[in-house]
Design a protein around this motif. Sequence first.
Motif, PDB file in Angstrom:
ATOM      1  N   PHE A  79     -35.419 -52.673 -10.236  1.00  0.00           N
ATOM      2  CA  PHE A  79     -36.663 -51.977 -10.588  1.00  0.00           C
ATOM      3  C   PHE A  79     -37.123 -51.068  -9.457  1.00  0.00           C
ATOM      4  O   PHE A  79     -37.522 -49.931  -9.682  1.00  0.00           O
ATOM      5  CB  PHE A  79     -37.762 -52.994 -10.927  1.00  0.00           C
ATOM      6  N   LEU A  80     -37.052 -51.571  -8.229  1.00  0.00           N
ATOM      7  CA  LEU A  80     -37.508 -50.800  -7.081  1.00  0.00           C
ATOM      8  C   LEU A  80     -36.466 -49.815  -6.575  1.00  0.00           C
ATOM      9  O   LEU A  80     -36.749 -49.001  -5.697  1.00  0.00           O
ATOM     10  CB  LEU A  80     -37.904 -51.747  -5.943  1.00  0.00           C
ATOM     11  N   GLY A  81     -35.252 -49.884  -7.131  1.00  0.00           N
ATOM     12  CA  GLY A  81     -34.196 -48.988  -6.687  1.00  0.00           C
ATOM     13  C   GLY A  81     -33.721 -49.316  -5.287  1.00  0.00           C
ATOM     14  O   GLY A  81     -33.343 -48.431  -4.522  1.00  0.00           O
ATOM     15  N   LEU A  82     -33.723 -50.611  -4.934  1.00  0.00           N
ATOM     16  CA  LEU A  82     -33.323 -51.040  -3.600  1.00  0.00           C
ATOM     17  C   LEU A  82     -31.879 -51.515  -3.551  1.00  0.00           C
ATOM     18  O   LEU A  82     -31.132 -51.155  -2.657  1.00  0.00           O
ATOM     19  CB  LEU A  82     -34.232 -52.179  -3.117  1.00  0.00           C
ATOM     20  N   PHE A  83     -31.520 -52.376  -4.487  1.00  0.00           N
ATOM     21  CA  PHE A  83     -30.172 -52.937  -4.526  1.00  0.00           C
ATOM     22  C   PHE A  83     -29.868 -53.384  -5.940  1.00  0.00           C
ATOM     23  O   PHE A  83     -30.774 -53.557  -6.758  1.00  0.00           O
ATOM     24  CB  PHE A  83     -30.018 -54.116  -3.545  1.00  0.00           C
ATOM     25  N   LYS A  84     -28.584 -53.548  -6.207  1.00  0.00           N
ATOM     26  CA  LYS A  84     -28.179 -54.075  -7.509  1.00  0.00           C
ATOM     27  C   LYS A  84     -26.808 -54.711  -7.402  1.00  0.00           C
ATOM     28  O   LYS A  84     -26.103 -54.518  -6.418  1.00  0.00           O
ATOM     29  CB  LYS A  84     -28.251 -53.020  -8.597  1.00  0.00           C
ATOM     30  N   MET A  85     -26.466 -55.456  -8.447  1.00  0.00           N
ATOM     31  CA  MET A  85     -25.175 -56.118  -8.493  1.00  0.00           C
ATOM     32  C   MET A  85     -24.192 -55.229  -9.250  1.00  0.00           C
ATOM     33  O   MET A  85     -24.574 -54.525 -10.182  1.00  0.00           O
ATOM     34  CB  MET A  85     -25.299 -57.483  -9.176  1.00  0.00           C
ATOM     35  N   ASP A  86     -22.930 -55.271  -8.843  1.00  0.00           N
ATOM     36  CA  ASP A  86     -21.911 -54.487  -9.528  1.00  0.00           C
ATOM     37  C   ASP A  86     -21.653 -55.064 -10.927  1.00  0.00           C
ATOM     38  O   ASP A  86     -22.097 -56.162 -11.253  1.00  0.00           O
ATOM     39  CB  ASP A  86     -20.623 -54.436  -8.698  1.00  0.00           C
ATOM     40  N   ALA A  87     -20.940 -54.320 -11.739  1.00  0.00           N
ATOM     41  CA  ALA A  87     -20.696 -54.696 -13.137  1.00  0.00           C
ATOM     42  C   ALA A  87     -19.907 -55.996 -13.276  1.00  0.00           C
ATOM     43  O   ALA A  87     -20.010 -56.678 -14.299  1.00  0.00           O
ATOM     44  CB  ALA A  87     -19.966 -53.565 -13.854  1.00  0.00           C
TER      45      ALA A  87
END
Length: 155
Positions: A136-144
């Motif tokens: 949501f914050l555009g900080l980090f995410k997990m790969d697919a």
Amino acid sequence: MLPYYLTPDHLLGLVEALHSLGGKADPMNLGDLLGENIDILPHVIDVAESLGLVAIAPNGDVVLTELGERIVTGNIKNVKKLLRENAKRVEPLSTLLDVLSRRKVITSDEYESVLSQYYHLHLNDAKRNILQWGAFLGLFKMDANDEYVYLLHSK
């Protein structure tokens, strides 16, 4: 600390409700307006205060800060930017951002290890929720493939 069940929607709902009430309200009135569980609302207020969105007045009212007002009246891109700039005020976002700023990418096991320092009984719920905050914050995410967590922004 960010409770394992508290979502960005909880936070945004609080500041929007305060704005609609003129910028301040008794917490009991907020609970009624938001229809929020009495156990959850104090945690939402604590996180909002940690992020600088609200302050607690001497009489106990929850008061929208200037930053909170900017959040509620801004467009979603600016809202995310303002919240992103304050994310280091809340754990475990702060620790994750420190690790990711140095390494850029961590394994899902390393991600779980960081979160296990903060969440014991509800680790699986926390893993999903903290990823929701990061995305949501555009900080980090997990790969697919759910193998890595990677940094999206350096702030």
